[in-house]
Each structure stands twice: as structure tokens, then as C-alpha cells.
Design a protein around this motif. Structure first.
Motif, short mmCIF file in Angstrom:
data_model
loop_
_atom_site.label_atom_id
_atom_site.label_comp_id
_atom_site.label_asym_id
_atom_site.label_seq_id
_atom_site.Cartn_x
_atom_site.Cartn_y
_atom_site.Cartn_z
N LEU A 1 -135.64 -4.19 -12.43
CA LEU A 1 -136.27 -5.13 -13.35
C LEU A 1 -137.35 -5.99 -12.68
O LEU A 1 -138.01 -6.79 -13.33
CB LEU A 1 -135.21 -6.03 -14.00
CG LEU A 1 -134.18 -5.26 -14.82
CD1 LEU A 1 -133.07 -6.19 -15.28
CD2 LEU A 1 -134.84 -4.57 -16.01
N TRP A 2 -137.50 -5.82 -11.39
CA TRP A 2 -138.50 -6.55 -10.63
C TRP A 2 -139.70 -5.65 -10.37
O TRP A 2 -139.57 -4.44 -10.23
CB TRP A 2 -137.92 -7.03 -9.30
CG TRP A 2 -136.86 -8.07 -9.49
CD1 TRP A 2 -135.54 -7.85 -9.78
CD2 TRP A 2 -137.04 -9.47 -9.43
NE1 TRP A 2 -134.89 -9.04 -9.89
CE2 TRP A 2 -135.78 -10.07 -9.68
CE3 TRP A 2 -138.14 -10.30 -9.18
CZ2 TRP A 2 -135.59 -11.44 -9.69
CZ3 TRP A 2 -137.95 -11.67 -9.18
CH2 TRP A 2 -136.69 -12.23 -9.45
N ARG A 3 -140.88 -6.25 -10.28
CA ARG A 3 -142.07 -5.48 -9.91
C ARG A 3 -142.70 -6.12 -8.69
O ARG A 3 -142.54 -7.32 -8.45
CB ARG A 3 -143.04 -5.36 -11.07
CG ARG A 3 -143.76 -6.61 -11.48
CD ARG A 3 -144.54 -6.40 -12.78
NE ARG A 3 -145.54 -7.38 -13.08
CZ ARG A 3 -145.40 -8.67 -13.18
NH1 ARG A 3 -144.25 -9.22 -12.95
NH2 ARG A 3 -146.40 -9.48 -13.48
N TYR A 4 -143.40 -5.32 -7.95
CA TYR A 4 -144.06 -5.78 -6.73
C TYR A 4 -145.55 -5.89 -6.98
O TYR A 4 -146.16 -4.98 -7.55
CB TYR A 4 -143.80 -4.80 -5.58
CG TYR A 4 -144.55 -5.13 -4.33
CD1 TYR A 4 -144.22 -6.26 -3.59
CD2 TYR A 4 -145.60 -4.35 -3.91
CE1 TYR A 4 -144.93 -6.59 -2.44
CE2 TYR A 4 -146.31 -4.66 -2.76
CZ TYR A 4 -145.98 -5.78 -2.03
OH TYR A 4 -146.68 -6.11 -0.91
N ASP A 5 -146.15 -6.99 -6.58
CA ASP A 5 -147.59 -7.19 -6.68
C ASP A 5 -148.15 -7.25 -5.27
O ASP A 5 -147.94 -8.23 -4.54
CB ASP A 5 -147.89 -8.49 -7.43
CG ASP A 5 -149.38 -8.71 -7.66
OD1 ASP A 5 -150.20 -8.16 -6.90
OD2 ASP A 5 -149.72 -9.44 -8.60
N ALA A 6 -148.84 -6.20 -4.87
CA ALA A 6 -149.39 -6.11 -3.52
C ALA A 6 -150.48 -7.14 -3.26
O ALA A 6 -150.68 -7.56 -2.11
CB ALA A 6 -149.93 -4.70 -3.27
N ASP A 7 -151.19 -7.57 -4.30
CA ASP A 7 -152.26 -8.54 -4.12
C ASP A 7 -151.76 -9.87 -3.58
O ASP A 7 -152.47 -10.55 -2.84
CB ASP A 7 -153.02 -8.78 -5.43
CG ASP A 7 -153.81 -7.57 -5.88
OD1 ASP A 7 -154.16 -6.73 -5.01
OD2 ASP A 7 -154.07 -7.45 -7.08
#
Length: 98
Positions: free
Chosen positions: A20-26
Motif C-alpha cells: 500500500l506504500w509507494r516510493y518516490d525516487a525524486d
């Protein structure tokens, strides 16, 4: 003791269990939005997380509007996602299931 940033491989493996979590590389952070029935339920959830965060000495960045809580987890001292963020995400998920 220094807090280590997770490698890409470590982070990806940990995220596999946090669907349910997402990763934001920015911004090198984990994100999740949670919607509750109403403001009181959202606020109660935030209070439970706050108690855990204080004990863990690791505090989420979050934003609340009525029944929605947006959460960002990153470890500034490590320069990105660390095991502390993974642990916090797991704890948060546990509060939702409880």
C-alpha cells in the motif's frame, strides 16, 4: 549510531511486503494516503502513530484534511529511506488492520 540509507535492492525487497506504500525516487521517500470514516477516526489514528513515533524517535511527515491522512516517510539523517521508515510503515499498517 549512524542510520544507514537502504540500498535500492534492500528498499525494493522491503516494499514488496508494503503493497500500500509507494516510493518516490525524486524525494527518496515512502508515501501512503489513508482514508477514514471521519475526522475523529483519522485523528485517533494519528494520535496512535504519534505515540509510537515519539518512542521510536522517528517522526512521519503528514498532512490531514478531514478523513484523509497523507504520510511521507524518509530519514533525513540517512539521506533517504532507512530501516526506520520500513519499521514505521509496518507499524502504521498494523494500526489500520487493528
Amino acid at each position: 549510531m549512524a542510520i544507514a540509507k537502504l540500498s535500492d535492492k534492500e528498499r525494493e525487497a522491503a516494499l514488496a511486503a508494503l503493497s500500500l506504500w509507494r516510493y518516490d525516487a525524486d524525494v527518496d521517500a515512502l508515501f501512503r494516503t489513508i482514508e477514514f470514516a471521519d475526522f475523529a477516526e483519522a485523528f485517533g489514528f494519528m494520535a496512535r502513530v504519534a505515540i509510537y513515533a515519539e518512542k521510536a524517535d522517528h517522526h512521519p511527515e503528514w498532512f490531514n484534511v478531514y478523513n484523509r491522512v497523507d504520510i511521507k516517510l524518509t530519514t533525513h539523517d540517512a539521506g533517504g529511506v532507512s530501516q526506520r521508515d520500513i519499521d514505521m510503515a509496518q507499524q502504521i499498517d498494523g494500526y489500520i488492520r487493528a
